[in-house]
Design an enzyme around this catalytic site. Structure first.
Site, PDB file in Angstrom:
ATOM      1  CG  ASP A  61      -1.989   1.216   1.333  1.00 25.40           C
ATOM      2  OD1 ASP A  61      -1.691   1.959   0.516  1.00 25.40           O
ATOM      3  OD2 ASP A  61      -2.676   0.916   2.039  1.00 25.40           O
ATOM      4  CG  ASN A  88       0.073   1.393 -12.606  1.00 23.92           C
ATOM      5  OD1 ASN A  88      -0.365   1.755 -13.582  1.00 23.92           O
ATOM      6  ND2 ASN A  88      -0.605   0.776 -11.844  1.00 23.92           N
ATOM      7  CE1 TYR A 165      -5.055  10.907 -11.847  1.00 17.94           C
ATOM      8  CE2 TYR A 165      -5.368  12.309 -13.858  1.00 17.94           C
ATOM      9  CZ  TYR A 165      -4.952  10.922 -13.211  1.00 17.94           C
ATOM     10  OH  TYR A 165      -4.602   9.980 -14.076  1.00 17.94           O
ATOM     11  CE  LYS A 169      -1.482  10.556 -12.259  1.00 16.78           C
ATOM     12  NZ  LYS A 169      -0.580   9.235 -11.798  1.00 16.78           N
ATOM     13  CB  THR A 200      -8.690   1.525 -16.154  1.00 15.76           C
ATOM     14  OG1 THR A 200      -8.365   2.949 -15.649  1.00 15.76           O
ATOM     15  CG2 THR A 200      -7.759   1.340 -17.175  1.00 15.76           C
TER      16      THR A 200
HETATM   17  P1  NAP Z   1      -7.062   1.352 -11.854  1.00 16.36           P
HETATM   18  O1  NAP Z   1      -7.629   0.334 -12.953  1.00 16.36           O
HETATM   19  O2  NAP Z   1      -8.221   2.192 -11.043  1.00 16.36           O
HETATM   20  O3  NAP Z   1      -5.657   0.832 -11.331  1.00 16.36           O
HETATM   21  C1  NAP Z   1      -5.203   1.780 -10.344  1.00 16.36           C
HETATM   22  C2  NAP Z   1      -4.128   0.699  -9.630  1.00 16.36           C
HETATM   23  O4  NAP Z   1      -3.597   1.790  -8.311  1.00 16.36           O
HETATM   24  C3  NAP Z   1      -5.084  -0.354  -8.537  1.00 16.36           C
HETATM   25  O5  NAP Z   1      -4.394  -1.371  -8.765  1.00 16.36           O
HETATM   26  C4  NAP Z   1      -5.258   0.245  -7.263  1.00 16.36           C
HETATM   27  O6  NAP Z   1      -5.744  -0.923  -6.410  1.00 16.36           O
HETATM   28  C5  NAP Z   1      -3.954   0.965  -7.074  1.00 16.36           C
HETATM   29  N1  NAP Z   1      -3.844   1.672  -5.936  1.00 16.36           N
HETATM   30  C6  NAP Z   1      -4.714   2.953  -5.851  1.00 16.36           C
HETATM   31  N2  NAP Z   1      -4.239   3.269  -4.414  1.00 16.36           N
HETATM   32  C7  NAP Z   1      -3.306   2.367  -4.007  1.00 16.36           C
HETATM   33  C8  NAP Z   1      -2.439   2.253  -2.913  1.00 16.36           C
HETATM   34  N3  NAP Z   1      -2.665   3.437  -1.863  1.00 16.36           N
HETATM   35  N4  NAP Z   1      -1.339   1.282  -2.777  1.00 16.36           N
HETATM   36  C9  NAP Z   1      -1.266   0.486  -3.949  1.00 16.36           C
HETATM   37  N5  NAP Z   1      -1.987   0.530  -4.581  1.00 16.36           N
HETATM   38  C10 NAP Z   1      -2.842   1.271  -4.962  1.00 16.36           C
HETATM   39  O7  NAP Z   1      -6.431   2.767 -12.897  1.00 16.36           O
HETATM   40  P2  NAP Z   1      -5.494   2.801 -14.101  1.00 16.36           P
HETATM   41  O8  NAP Z   1      -5.975   3.503 -15.366  1.00 16.36           O
HETATM   42  O9  NAP Z   1      -4.930   1.436 -14.458  1.00 16.36           O
HETATM   43  O10 NAP Z   1      -4.298   3.739 -13.488  1.00 16.36           O
HETATM   44  C11 NAP Z   1      -2.835   3.473 -13.106  1.00 16.36           C
HETATM   45  C12 NAP Z   1      -2.054   4.603 -13.478  1.00 16.36           C
HETATM   46  O11 NAP Z   1      -2.337   5.281 -14.718  1.00 16.36           O
HETATM   47  C13 NAP Z   1      -2.468   5.758 -12.312  1.00 16.36           C
HETATM   48  O12 NAP Z   1      -1.208   6.440 -11.743  1.00 16.36           O
HETATM   49  C14 NAP Z   1      -3.256   6.819 -13.260  1.00 16.36           C
HETATM   50  O13 NAP Z   1      -3.379   8.082 -12.604  1.00 16.36           O
HETATM   51  C15 NAP Z   1      -2.667   6.615 -14.559  1.00 16.36           C
HETATM   52  N6  NAP Z   1      -3.125   7.070 -15.814  1.00 16.36           N
HETATM   53  C16 NAP Z   1      -4.407   6.468 -16.025  1.00 16.36           C
HETATM   54  C17 NAP Z   1      -4.911   6.970 -17.300  1.00 16.36           C
HETATM   55  C18 NAP Z   1      -6.238   6.457 -17.858  1.00 16.36           C
HETATM   56  O14 NAP Z   1      -6.675   7.077 -18.671  1.00 16.36           O
HETATM   57  N7  NAP Z   1      -6.724   5.374 -17.158  1.00 16.36           N
HETATM   58  C19 NAP Z   1      -4.558   7.941 -17.923  1.00 16.36           C
HETATM   59  C20 NAP Z   1      -3.116   8.743 -17.371  1.00 16.36           C
HETATM   60  C21 NAP Z   1      -2.629   8.206 -16.232  1.00 16.36           C
HETATM   61  P3  NAP Z   1      -7.036  -1.336  -5.790  1.00 16.36           P
HETATM   62  O15 NAP Z   1      -7.422  -2.247  -6.951  1.00 16.36           O
HETATM   63  O16 NAP Z   1      -6.637  -1.851  -4.500  1.00 16.36           O
HETATM   64  O17 NAP Z   1      -7.698   0.025  -5.693  1.00 16.36           O
END
Ligand code: NAP
Length: 242
Positions: A61, A88, A165, A169, A200
């Site tokens: 975490d 990530n 957010y 970033k 996601t």
């Molecule tokens: P996601 O499916 O919601 O995945 C987020 C992951 O982060 C999940 O595994 C979540 O775990 C984990 N997490 C959250 N808080 C945590 C903590 N305190 N300790 C450990 N793990 C934690 O979202 P995603 O889109 O794949 O996002 C991954 C990264 O990409 C993020 O940093 C996001 O800001 C970035 N990003 C995403 C997008 C997009 O369009 N999706 C665009 C730009 C950047 P749980 O399952 O336990 O909640």
């Protein structure tokens, strides 16, 4: 003989983190699935292992420094080093108001994961990354963190104003540069990856891209050779201004 690379991906139980773990694993990297939920982490690692990928799970975490320190000790004991760290794990936060309506607590909630969590994990893992012949850190940033795009009224992001957010970033971009500067004369490279708008849980699946498409740039930066950049912010189609 090729030496296997060891990669830790935080928040790898789903989304872009899981897709990154899968792609790195398919390229022969030993994958450590970081997940705050032990059961979800194990399920993800088991699913990867079922497809022939060398994967294990560690409970991390990023808001809990003890869990991060324990993970670093385990990685040191098992492998003696870390080659790839993918920061990530990230959250969007619950706040949906305007910047003027935001309270410090609304930002703090998001920064705890997206900014301070990255500092906690990087601080704990850096000694192990320094032992790698080619340490790589990839931070999951976002187009919406770019100050240049935010300041440009003609940008497609001109109407986007998610103070918590977006500024988290932007801060992550600043961290990326700070680490890259410190590590300039070492083999460790630190870059920010922009996955694009990926469907996601974080955006209620509103993205156009798949997690696998979003993970491609993360994997590219994780496997950069020694001629690759450090202190860069890159999407699939090239660098983005900070
Ligand atoms: P996601 O499916 O919601 O995945 C987020 C992951 O982060 C999940 O595994 C979540 O775990 C984990 N997490 C959250 N808080 C945590 C903590 N305190 N300790 C450990 N793990 C934690 O979202 P995603 O889109 O794949 O996002 C991954 C990264 O990409 C993020 O940093 C996001 O800001 C970035 N990003 C995403 C997008 C997009 O369009 N999706 C665009 C730009 C950047 P749980 O399952 O336990 O909640």
């Amino acid at each position: 003989m090729t030496v296997e690379k060891i990669a830790l991906i935080t928040g790898a139980n789903k989304g872009i983190g899981y897709a990154t773990a899968r792609q790195l694993g398919e390229l022969g990297v030993v994958v450590i699935v970081g997940a705050r939920d032990e059961v979800l982490g194990k399920q993800a690692a088991d699913a990867l292992a079922a497809d022939g990928i060398t994967a294990t799970a560690l409970r991390i975490d990023v808001r809990d420094p003890d869990s991060v320190a324990e993970a670093a000790r385990t990685i040191e004991r098992r492998y003696g080093r870390l080659d790839i760290l993918v920061n990530n794990a990230g959250v969007a936060g619950a706040f949906t108001g305007t910047p003027g309506e935001a309270r410090a607590a609304d930002l703090r909630e998001v920064y705890e994961t997206n900014v301070f969590g990255v500092v906690t994990v990087t601080h704990a893992m850096l000694p192990l990354l320094r032992r790698s012949p080619a340490g790589r850190v990839v931070n999951l940033s976002s187009h919406v963190g770019s100050l240049t795009l935010q300041a440009d009224p003609g940008s497609p992001l001109a109407g986007v104003n998610m103070i918590a957010y977006q500024s988290s970033k932007t801060a992550l971009n600043a961290l990326t540069l700070a680490y890259a500067k410190e590590l300039r004369d070492t083999p460790v490279k630190v870059n920010a990856a922009l996955p694009g708008v990926v469907a996601t849980d974080i955006n209620h699946h509103r993205g156009r891209r798949t997690p696998a498409e979003g993970a491609a740039i993360v994997v590219r930066l994780a496997l950069l050779d020694e001629t690759g950049p450090s202190g860069a912010c890159l999407a699939d189609d090239g660098p983005l201004p900070w």
